[in-house]
Design a protein around this motif. Sequence first.
Motif, PDB file in Angstrom:
ATOM      1  N   THR A 178       0.683  -1.172  -0.379  1.00  0.00           N
ATOM      2  CA  THR A 178       0.044  -0.327   0.210  1.00  0.00           C
ATOM      3  C   THR A 178       0.696   1.946   0.157  1.00  0.00           C
ATOM      4  O   THR A 178       1.527   1.295   1.039  1.00  0.00           O
ATOM      5  N   VAL A 179       0.898   1.939  -0.875  1.00  0.00           N
ATOM      6  CA  VAL A 179       1.725   3.348  -1.404  1.00  0.00           C
ATOM      7  C   VAL A 179       0.987   4.534  -0.797  1.00  0.00           C
ATOM      8  O   VAL A 179      -0.669   4.741  -1.625  1.00  0.00           O
ATOM      9  N   THR A 180       1.298   5.559   0.237  1.00  0.00           N
ATOM     10  CA  THR A 180       0.222   7.063   0.103  1.00  0.00           C
ATOM     11  C   THR A 180       1.400   7.670  -0.127  1.00  0.00           C
ATOM     12  O   THR A 180       2.675   7.708   0.723  1.00  0.00           O
ATOM     13  N   ILE A 181       1.083   8.705  -0.285  1.00  0.00           N
ATOM     14  CA  ILE A 181       1.877  10.479  -0.294  1.00  0.00           C
ATOM     15  C   ILE A 181       1.068  11.738  -0.048  1.00  0.00           C
ATOM     16  O   ILE A 181      -0.336  11.710  -0.167  1.00  0.00           O
ATOM     17  N   THR A 182       1.564  12.510   0.736  1.00  0.00           N
ATOM     18  CA  THR A 182       0.678  13.447   1.085  1.00  0.00           C
ATOM     19  C   THR A 182       1.989  14.837   0.450  1.00  0.00           C
ATOM     20  O   THR A 182       3.131  14.638   1.034  1.00  0.00           O
ATOM     21  N   ARG A 183       1.111  15.837   0.404  1.00  0.00           N
ATOM     22  CA  ARG A 183       2.183  16.897  -0.222  1.00  0.00           C
ATOM     23  C   ARG A 183       2.741  17.389   1.453  1.00  0.00           C
ATOM     24  O   ARG A 183       1.722  18.041   1.857  1.00  0.00           O
ATOM     25  N   LEU A 184       3.446  17.912   1.371  1.00  0.00           N
ATOM     26  CA  LEU A 184       3.982  18.829   2.044  1.00  0.00           C
ATOM     27  C   LEU A 184       5.224  20.016   1.767  1.00  0.00           C
ATOM     28  O   LEU A 184       5.928  20.431   1.486  1.00  0.00           O
ATOM     29  N   GLY A 185       4.564  21.192   1.791  1.00  0.00           N
ATOM     30  CA  GLY A 185       5.641  22.356   0.676  1.00  0.00           C
ATOM     31  C   GLY A 185       6.212  21.349  -0.738  1.00  0.00           C
ATOM     32  O   GLY A 185       5.570  20.632  -1.492  1.00  0.00           O
ATOM     33  N   ASP A 186       6.934  21.610   0.156  1.00  0.00           N
ATOM     34  CA  ASP A 186       8.151  21.489  -1.424  1.00  0.00           C
ATOM     35  C   ASP A 186       8.229  19.947  -0.840  1.00  0.00           C
ATOM     36  O   ASP A 186       9.756  19.396  -1.578  1.00  0.00           O
ATOM     37  N   ARG A 187       7.912  19.379   0.021  1.00  0.00           N
ATOM     38  CA  ARG A 187       8.470  18.119   0.008  1.00  0.00           C
ATOM     39  C   ARG A 187       6.688  16.962  -0.033  1.00  0.00           C
ATOM     40  O   ARG A 187       5.549  17.467   0.222  1.00  0.00           O
ATOM     41  N   ALA A 188       7.367  15.482  -0.424  1.00  0.00           N
ATOM     42  CA  ALA A 188       5.538  14.572  -0.138  1.00  0.00           C
ATOM     43  C   ALA A 188       6.893  13.733   0.723  1.00  0.00           C
ATOM     44  O   ALA A 188       7.600  13.369   1.182  1.00  0.00           O
ATOM     45  N   LYS A 189       5.565  13.478   1.755  1.00  0.00           N
ATOM     46  CA  LYS A 189       5.542  11.970   2.481  1.00  0.00           C
ATOM     47  C   LYS A 189       5.202  11.038   1.758  1.00  0.00           C
ATOM     48  O   LYS A 189       4.100  10.701   1.382  1.00  0.00           O
ATOM     49  N   ARG A 190       5.868  10.065   2.111  1.00  0.00           N
ATOM     50  CA  ARG A 190       6.122   8.656   0.884  1.00  0.00           C
ATOM     51  C   ARG A 190       5.602   7.357   2.335  1.00  0.00           C
ATOM     52  O   ARG A 190       7.259   7.370   2.782  1.00  0.00           O
ATOM     53  N   GLU A 191       4.982   6.689   2.159  1.00  0.00           N
ATOM     54  CA  GLU A 191       4.676   5.428   2.958  1.00  0.00           C
ATOM     55  C   GLU A 191       3.973   4.552   2.102  1.00  0.00           C
ATOM     56  O   GLU A 191       3.089   4.341   1.524  1.00  0.00           O
TER      57      GLU A 191
END
Length: 513
Positions: free
Chosen positions: A345-358
């Motif tokens: 299961t892949v989830t990405i979350t936008r955080l400004g100029d970065r993305a959190k990849r889980e």
Amino acid sequence: MVSVDRRFGSWNRIGTSTKFGASTLEASLAWGFEVDWDGDGVFDGSNETLRVCGLTTKRGRTSMLKSTGEGYESIPTGQAVITLWNDDGRYDAWNSASPLYPNVTRGKEVRIRVRDLTASSETIDNVFYGVITEILPMYGDRPKVNIYVDDGFSRLRNKARVALQTGITVDAAIGAVLDAVNWSTRWGRNLTVSGDTIPYFYGSGDRTAAEECESLANSFLGNFFIGADGSARYITRTTVAASVADFDQSEVSKDIRNPQPWENYRNVVQLKTHVRNSTGSALLYEQFGDAVAVLTTEPLIDFVSLTFNGNSVPALSLDTPVANVDYTINSAANGSGSDVSGSCTVTITRLGDRAKREIVNSSGSTAYVTSFQITGEAIYERNVSDVYYPRDPSTVADPSEFFMDLPWQQNVNTAVSFADLLGPFLAGQHPFPVVEVESNYSKQFPIELFDVVTFTSNKLGIGGRSFRVGAIEHASLDESLQRFKTSFYLEPYIASGDYGEFPFTWGTSTFGW
């Protein structure tokens, strides 16, 4: 002198009553020095005033412009120094017999307030609010201790990361920065609603929260500061209230300071704007190098930078990754094993100029991310534009430049109007007086940073002109805290009914008076 109880509240309690404790006519100031020693988030009424024998506070900026000409001077962290008698070691962290033990330590919140006993009203004025940063006992002829307290700027030293916002007002953007660093509701915020809208705003995490709030305020010629009550404050460039105090030369110290005219004289203004646009649908991240291992016992969580044309960019939206299109996950590091993308299961979350990849691996054995990309829409800085006053600075024979970067000003026309506004103002000959007031309560403690005051001085040729208060310094002159000297650093300002309304019409504004 008769011994005086200088505490306010019910006896030595503060907050349980608006009445003041015992006093004599010889006392005119009643003080509240409250410390949340147990850190429970409540000032319980305990008052340290009977032990206090000295106080100095400093808040604000003592110069409006940086000496280099590179923008307005930043407002530093405010500081209070409280001196107390320490005969019994009450404020010594080593003293286990102290009733405060083991709570004599840094990080405790402090509130300092005062009331004028000679006034008919029972108004209590805020003097300082902050956190203890140092406690220094002094064992001389009579033991004392200095307690150092920093204001809320000390809570804004962490980096602020805010997801991209669109069409956000300046006050809301500052509020988002405060939220990002968990600004305490106990400290509060007082952010004037702004008529200015920022097309695109985000916190990259490269600047501290204080720097980000300052850059937001400067981009629209407003002011951000910490109030005497501890609240985070923002006032817009159009916030011009009535004068709260009228100072006359006869009421202030004869030692009136006024910088020489060239110290704040600037005849060229350069403002830098940052125009931003959408990338449209674009590739924002692509994994290179070795495959990334994902265990079955815990998810893989990392933070990846988003870029466009080689520059970091904040994401407006991110596409949901699709297995075997945007990523492949294999049972072997070299990709020769089985495809287990469907078992992860892949989830990405936008955080400004970065993305959190889980990535959660449910395949039953260690898996390897052999390829990964993120697509979406981001905002990039299309160009940087410098605007000048005068339009052609090369025509100025002896240039003295004022340069200011406006990171969140994205409208060149507005920047031109700002330059047209600041240019004539900074080229004018304006006084920046520093006045000292002693034992005049109504013209000392009720005044806040950036309040408007008027000042008349025949000595300096200043006739009832208006100024903003750039800095306030209080210093006790006796151990009973009944006599205080207050220094005000005054700044001229631009004020008129149409200030900030564009296009700017020259001749309708009043510069400082």
